[in-house]
Design a protein around this motif. Sequence first.
Motif, mmCIF file in Angstrom:
data_model
loop_
_atom_site.group_PDB
_atom_site.id
_atom_site.type_symbol
_atom_site.label_atom_id
_atom_site.label_comp_id
_atom_site.label_asym_id
_atom_site.label_seq_id
_atom_site.Cartn_x
_atom_site.Cartn_y
_atom_site.Cartn_z
ATOM 1 N N PHE A 81 35.764 -19.242 38.721
ATOM 2 C CA PHE A 81 34.395 -18.713 38.772
ATOM 3 C C PHE A 81 34.368 -17.302 39.346
ATOM 4 N N MET A 82 35.123 -17.078 40.432
ATOM 5 C CA MET A 82 35.166 -15.749 41.041
ATOM 6 C C MET A 82 35.791 -14.732 40.098
ATOM 7 N N THR A 83 36.721 -15.187 39.275
ATOM 8 C CA THR A 83 37.340 -14.288 38.307
ATOM 9 C C THR A 83 36.315 -13.770 37.312
ATOM 10 N N LEU A 84 35.467 -14.661 36.809
ATOM 11 C CA LEU A 84 34.435 -14.245 35.859
ATOM 12 C C LEU A 84 33.426 -13.311 36.520
ATOM 13 N N LEU A 85 33.121 -13.548 37.801
ATOM 14 C CA LEU A 85 32.196 -12.662 38.509
ATOM 15 C C LEU A 85 32.794 -11.265 38.664
#
Length: 262
Positions: A81-85
């Motif tokens: 999720f943090m990667t997509l953010l």
Amino acid sequence: MSFFNSMKKKAAQDAGEGRLPFTAHLIELRSRLVKSLIAVIIGFCVAYTYSQQLFEFIIMPLKEGMPPGGVITMLEVTEGFMTLLKVSLWGGMLLACPVIFYQLWSFISPGLQIKEKRYVVPFVIVSTAFFTAGAAFCYFIAMPFALKFLLAIAGPMIQPSISVGKYLGFALNFMLAFGCIFEMPVLVFVLSKVGLINYKMLIKWHGMAIIGITITAALLTPTPDAFSMLIMGVPLYILYLFSIVVSWVFGKRIVEEEVEEE
């Protein structure tokens, strides 16, 4: 009380001379930063709808440079999720580049002459183009070479297992660094137009520039090894030579005026 009285006196003096007080510059700077931040937020929202496609695009150099047996892993539950953010934030900053450069030019333009303020549109276009060119150069040329070298240097006995979050930080910082250093000719153009530098100074500073380029390459590369520094240092040196030409073309009138005054 004397300090505040002196500040009021200085502000009144600046107003009488037609100059903006220091606090007014701070207020304007805050306004420019807020507008740039709003543009980044809007760009982030747009980029987030394509975050999966952006992630697949950014991770492609790692897939192509990964030796046989290597894997891409996720070490934490929230890492995906943090990667997509992070990808969306980077995309939002890229989309907001024209607004950011326009706000930057609007902040420094009061110190320019009227005829020099006409460069606002070319400045925004060229600045955005150079930043994008730097990021593209990193993605298509510098990063594939760096990844193949760094992943193969340990030898066939060690199989890489790369965290997606770590790679993303490496790739985005690498592209951001290249985007920034490709702005050198634009910065030289602005400084030459306002008369702070000229091409003779850049030629004179050539030796110090080489030292500065080496230090900059060591600081901006995610992994300060000799190979990565060389990949960044060579384009940076070429940009410095190109900046001399830019200063000569756009700062020539200023230099000639100085010679005539002497």
